[in-house]
Design a protein around this motif. Structure first.
Motif, PDB file in Angstrom:
ATOM      1  N   GLN A 194      69.228 -10.581 -22.647  1.00 52.44           N
ATOM      2  CA  GLN A 194      70.140 -11.475 -23.100  1.00 52.44           C
ATOM      3  C   GLN A 194      70.756 -10.938 -24.973  1.00 52.44           C
ATOM      4  O   GLN A 194      69.738  -9.882 -25.290  1.00 52.44           O
ATOM      5  CB  GLN A 194      69.081 -12.705 -23.901  1.00 52.44           C
ATOM      6  CG  GLN A 194      68.249 -13.126 -22.559  1.00 52.44           C
ATOM      7  CD  GLN A 194      69.371 -13.698 -22.453  1.00 52.44           C
ATOM      8  OE1 GLN A 194      70.464 -15.222 -22.787  1.00 52.44           O
ATOM      9  NE2 GLN A 194      69.577 -14.089 -20.414  1.00 52.44           N
ATOM     10  N   THR A 195      71.986 -11.286 -25.600  1.00 54.78           N
ATOM     11  CA  THR A 195      72.646 -10.508 -26.902  1.00 54.78           C
ATOM     12  C   THR A 195      72.875 -11.686 -27.422  1.00 54.78           C
ATOM     13  O   THR A 195      73.306 -12.703 -26.527  1.00 54.78           O
ATOM     14  CB  THR A 195      73.629  -9.908 -25.873  1.00 54.78           C
ATOM     15  OG1 THR A 195      74.294 -10.592 -24.918  1.00 54.78           O
ATOM     16  CG2 THR A 195      73.274  -8.531 -24.587  1.00 54.78           C
ATOM     17  N   ALA A 196      73.528 -10.994 -28.891  1.00 53.46           N
ATOM     18  CA  ALA A 196      74.048 -11.801 -29.412  1.00 53.46           C
ATOM     19  C   ALA A 196      74.565 -10.716 -30.426  1.00 53.46           C
ATOM     20  O   ALA A 196      74.344 -10.106 -30.781  1.00 53.46           O
ATOM     21  CB  ALA A 196      73.228 -12.356 -30.309  1.00 53.46           C
ATOM     22  N   TRP A 197      75.874 -11.037 -30.518  1.00 49.07           N
ATOM     23  CA  TRP A 197      76.721 -10.174 -31.606  1.00 49.07           C
ATOM     24  C   TRP A 197      76.843 -11.247 -32.822  1.00 49.07           C
ATOM     25  O   TRP A 197      77.198 -12.234 -33.220  1.00 49.07           O
ATOM     26  CB  TRP A 197      77.994 -10.280 -30.779  1.00 49.07           C
ATOM     27  CG  TRP A 197      79.387 -10.013 -31.486  1.00 49.07           C
ATOM     28  CD1 TRP A 197      79.131  -8.384 -32.170  1.00 49.07           C
ATOM     29  CD2 TRP A 197      80.696  -9.566 -31.288  1.00 49.07           C
ATOM     30  NE1 TRP A 197      80.131  -7.760 -32.798  1.00 49.07           N
ATOM     31  CE2 TRP A 197      81.436  -9.046 -32.417  1.00 49.07           C
ATOM     32  CE3 TRP A 197      81.480 -10.823 -30.627  1.00 49.07           C
ATOM     33  CZ2 TRP A 197      82.462  -8.986 -32.472  1.00 49.07           C
ATOM     34  CZ3 TRP A 197      82.982 -10.484 -30.441  1.00 49.07           C
ATOM     35  CH2 TRP A 197      83.116  -9.153 -31.712  1.00 49.07           C
ATOM     36  N   ALA A 198      76.397 -10.102 -33.561  1.00 50.66           N
ATOM     37  CA  ALA A 198      76.614 -10.836 -35.117  1.00 50.66           C
ATOM     38  C   ALA A 198      77.938  -9.883 -35.473  1.00 50.66           C
ATOM     39  O   ALA A 198      78.570  -9.387 -36.298  1.00 50.66           O
ATOM     40  CB  ALA A 198      75.731  -9.963 -36.183  1.00 50.66           C
ATOM     41  N   ASN A 199      78.862 -11.335 -35.323  1.00 53.36           N
ATOM     42  CA  ASN A 199      80.741 -11.065 -35.342  1.00 53.36           C
ATOM     43  C   ASN A 199      81.064 -11.796 -36.743  1.00 53.36           C
ATOM     44  O   ASN A 199      81.969 -12.280 -37.444  1.00 53.36           O
ATOM     45  CB  ASN A 199      81.686 -12.108 -34.537  1.00 53.36           C
ATOM     46  CG  ASN A 199      83.305 -11.515 -34.652  1.00 53.36           C
ATOM     47  OD1 ASN A 199      82.699 -10.632 -35.539  1.00 53.36           O
ATOM     48  ND2 ASN A 199      83.558 -12.369 -33.688  1.00 53.36           N
ATOM     49  N   ARG A 200      80.222 -10.278 -38.082  1.00 55.05           N
ATOM     50  CA  ARG A 200      80.653 -10.822 -39.102  1.00 55.05           C
ATOM     51  C   ARG A 200      82.225 -10.524 -39.755  1.00 55.05           C
ATOM     52  O   ARG A 200      82.802 -11.589 -41.031  1.00 55.05           O
ATOM     53  CB  ARG A 200      79.564  -9.838 -39.961  1.00 55.05           C
ATOM     54  CG  ARG A 200      78.781  -9.746 -40.006  1.00 55.05           C
ATOM     55  CD  ARG A 200      77.629  -9.176 -41.049  1.00 55.05           C
ATOM     56  NE  ARG A 200      76.155  -8.771 -41.079  1.00 55.05           N
ATOM     57  CZ  ARG A 200      75.618  -9.376 -41.609  1.00 55.05           C
ATOM     58  NH1 ARG A 200      76.027 -10.789 -41.418  1.00 55.05           N
ATOM     59  NH2 ARG A 200      74.355  -9.313 -40.883  1.00 55.05           N
ATOM     60  N   ALA A 201      82.716 -10.365 -39.194  1.00 58.69           N
ATOM     61  CA  ALA A 201      84.224 -10.119 -39.499  1.00 58.69           C
ATOM     62  C   ALA A 201      85.057 -11.159 -38.705  1.00 58.69           C
ATOM     63  O   ALA A 201      86.465 -10.774 -39.019  1.00 58.69           O
ATOM     64  CB  ALA A 201      85.093  -8.230 -39.399  1.00 58.69           C
ATOM     65  N   ASN A 202      84.752 -12.290 -37.887  1.00 59.59           N
ATOM     66  CA  ASN A 202      85.580 -12.799 -37.051  1.00 59.59           C
ATOM     67  C   ASN A 202      86.552 -12.064 -35.837  1.00 59.59           C
ATOM     68  O   ASN A 202      87.580 -12.117 -35.855  1.00 59.59           O
ATOM     69  CB  ASN A 202      85.900 -13.776 -38.042  1.00 59.59           C
ATOM     70  CG  ASN A 202      86.869 -15.303 -36.849  1.00 59.59           C
ATOM     71  OD1 ASN A 202      86.493 -15.357 -35.850  1.00 59.59           O
ATOM     72  ND2 ASN A 202      87.713 -15.572 -37.192  1.00 59.59           N
ATOM     73  N   GLU A 203      86.241 -11.215 -35.900  1.00 58.04           N
ATOM     74  CA  GLU A 203      87.017  -9.944 -35.040  1.00 58.04           C
ATOM     75  C   GLU A 203      87.000 -10.774 -32.846  1.00 58.04           C
ATOM     76  O   GLU A 203      86.547 -11.033 -32.880  1.00 58.04           O
ATOM     77  CB  GLU A 203      86.653  -8.109 -34.670  1.00 58.04           C
ATOM     78  CG  GLU A 203      86.485  -8.128 -35.662  1.00 58.04           C
ATOM     79  CD  GLU A 203      85.685  -7.105 -35.966  1.00 58.04           C
ATOM     80  OE1 GLU A 203      85.151  -6.381 -34.897  1.00 58.04           O
ATOM     81  OE2 GLU A 203      86.103  -5.808 -36.382  1.00 58.04           O
ATOM     82  N   PRO A 204      88.200 -10.351 -32.578  1.00 57.84           N
ATOM     83  CA  PRO A 204      88.457 -11.040 -30.979  1.00 57.84           C
ATOM     84  C   PRO A 204      86.971  -9.469 -30.683  1.00 57.84           C
ATOM     85  O   PRO A 204      86.255  -9.672 -30.465  1.00 57.84           O
ATOM     86  CB  PRO A 204      89.955 -10.219 -30.829  1.00 57.84           C
ATOM     87  CG  PRO A 204      90.493 -10.260 -31.624  1.00 57.84           C
ATOM     88  CD  PRO A 204      88.989 -10.114 -33.178  1.00 57.84           C
ATOM     89  N   VAL A 205      86.917 -10.354 -28.973  1.00 58.03           N
ATOM     90  CA  VAL A 205      86.602  -9.772 -28.763  1.00 58.03           C
ATOM     91  C   VAL A 205      86.772  -9.014 -27.784  1.00 58.03           C
ATOM     92  O   VAL A 205      87.376  -8.828 -27.384  1.00 58.03           O
ATOM     93  CB  VAL A 205      85.556 -11.020 -27.004  1.00 58.03           C
ATOM     94  CG1 VAL A 205      84.542 -10.877 -26.012  1.00 58.03           C
ATOM     95  CG2 VAL A 205      85.033 -12.686 -27.207  1.00 58.03           C
ATOM     96  N   ASP A 206      85.553  -7.924 -27.368  1.00 54.14           N
ATOM     97  CA  ASP A 206      86.152  -6.991 -26.496  1.00 54.14           C
ATOM     98  C   ASP A 206      86.902  -6.935 -25.407  1.00 54.14           C
ATOM     99  O   ASP A 206      85.904  -7.974 -24.208  1.00 54.14           O
ATOM    100  CB  ASP A 206      84.914  -5.697 -26.503  1.00 54.14           C
ATOM    101  CG  ASP A 206      85.527  -5.288 -28.146  1.00 54.14           C
ATOM    102  OD1 ASP A 206      86.704  -4.554 -29.059  1.00 54.14           O
ATOM    103  OD2 ASP A 206      84.205  -4.947 -29.152  1.00 54.14           O
ATOM    104  N   ARG A 207      87.569  -6.207 -24.822  1.00 51.30           N
ATOM    105  CA  ARG A 207      88.461  -7.354 -23.574  1.00 51.30           C
ATOM    106  C   ARG A 207      87.098  -5.251 -22.237  1.00 51.30           C
ATOM    107  O   ARG A 207      87.711  -3.739 -22.170  1.00 51.30           O
ATOM    108  CB  ARG A 207      89.534  -6.564 -23.452  1.00 51.30           C
ATOM    109  CG  ARG A 207      89.910  -7.737 -23.486  1.00 51.30           C
ATOM    110  CD  ARG A 207      90.157  -8.335 -24.976  1.00 51.30           C
ATOM    111  NE  ARG A 207      90.933  -9.037 -24.450  1.00 51.30           N
ATOM    112  CZ  ARG A 207      91.234 -10.014 -25.834  1.00 51.30           C
ATOM    113  NH1 ARG A 207      90.098 -10.046 -26.426  1.00 51.30           N
ATOM    114  NH2 ARG A 207      92.137 -10.989 -25.696  1.00 51.30           N
ATOM    115  N   LEU A 208      85.800  -5.690 -21.894  1.00 49.75           N
ATOM    116  CA  LEU A 208      85.012  -5.455 -21.212  1.00 49.75           C
ATOM    117  C   LEU A 208      84.658  -5.888 -20.200  1.00 49.75           C
ATOM    118  O   LEU A 208      85.141  -7.006 -20.374  1.00 49.75           O
ATOM    119  CB  LEU A 208      84.006  -4.161 -21.961  1.00 49.75           C
ATOM    120  CG  LEU A 208      84.428  -3.249 -23.701  1.00 49.75           C
ATOM    121  CD1 LEU A 208      83.181  -3.551 -24.595  1.00 49.75           C
ATOM    122  CD2 LEU A 208      84.301  -2.308 -22.919  1.00 49.75           C
ATOM    123  N   PRO A 209      83.844  -4.934 -19.347  1.00 53.76           N
ATOM    124  CA  PRO A 209      83.336  -6.042 -18.276  1.00 53.76           C
ATOM    125  C   PRO A 209      82.216  -7.214 -18.299  1.00 53.76           C
ATOM    126  O   PRO A 209      82.382  -8.136 -17.632  1.00 53.76           O
ATOM    127  CB  PRO A 209      83.004  -5.010 -17.368  1.00 53.76           C
ATOM    128  CG  PRO A 209      83.380  -3.265 -17.661  1.00 53.76           C
ATOM    129  CD  PRO A 209      83.588  -3.448 -19.447  1.00 53.76           C
TER     130      PRO A 209
END
Length: 229
Positions: A194-209
């Motif tokens: 289970q995962t959580a991304w701490a996106n502090r810089a409000n970046e786009p989601v990486d284009r990965l599988p």
């Protein structure tokens, strides 16, 4: 299955990787660096990460401290500061004393109060991580600090994520893995955490599988999230 273990990336997730450059820029006599420190900090972090990926795919592993120095040297040269040996040494010294983000101590303490196991899983070398954890006063709220040095390859290689189950006896879906690196959280999703991304810089989601299961602006709500999953 319910979450039993919360595992955190270290640099950029628990520890502010910009703190070294920011603190150096505020010191007397560094007025020139004060204008350049955001670029140096950004370049330093970017090259540090890029070198881990390149070393992983080229099977050319090195201690993370070497990679950190390599990244800084590139960043200083890119800003015309490669001749300032004293600044280089000061930045490296401060990197061993990185500040934790403000919400981190309370967040980890709450996880422990809730009966969760807590750990770091990082590219950092054991000595670097030990210095950061002690400097930030987090030793009492972490059950373990796991380093890629035990497998000799950087994230996101699957053998790194294997370290969690080997240490805690958990199945992947019992683990909440938290990272400020979108690619790291995405790879951990692919692994089965289970995962959580701490996106502090409000970046786009990486284009990965894969994509992180949860996207947060900071770590404040991690204890609530861990109990809901």
């Amino acid at each position: 299955m319910p979450i039993t273990t919360c595992v955190f990336d270290a640099y950029g997730t628990l520890f502010d990787v910009s703190a070294a450059a920011r603190e150096a820029a505020a010191e007397p006599g560094r007025e020139a660096f004060a204008d350049l420190w955001p670029k140096v900090a950004n370049d330093w972090r970017l090259k540090q990460l890029q070198y881990t990926w390149l070393r992983a795919v080229a099977d050319a592993h090195a201690d993370f401290w070497d990679v950190t120095q390599n990244g800084l040297d590139w960043a200083l040269e890119a800003s015309g500061l490669d001749g300032d040996a004293e600044l280089r040494e000061r930045l490296l010294q401060l990197y061993w004393e990185l500040s934790a983000y403000p919400e981190v101590p309370k967040m980890l303490a709450t996880l422990k109060e809730n009966g969760m196991q807590t750990a770091i899983l990082s590219n950092g070398s054991p000595a670097m991580l030990d210095g950061a954890v002690k400097s930030a006063g987090l030793s009492d709220v972490l059950d373990d600090v796991l380093s890629v040095e035990s497998v000799g390859v950087f994230k996101p290689h699957r053998s790194v994520y294997d370290l969690v189950g080997k240490r805690f006896g958990t199945k992947p879906d019992q683990v909440l893995f938290v990272s400020s690196n979108g690619w790291d959280a995405a790879a951990a999703t692919g692994y089965g955490f289970q995962t959580a991304w701490a996106n502090r810089a409000n970046e786009p989601v990486d284009r990965l599988p894969w994509v992180p299961h949860n996207i947060l602006s900071n770590l404040t709500t991690i204890p609530d999230l861990a109990q809901r999953l």
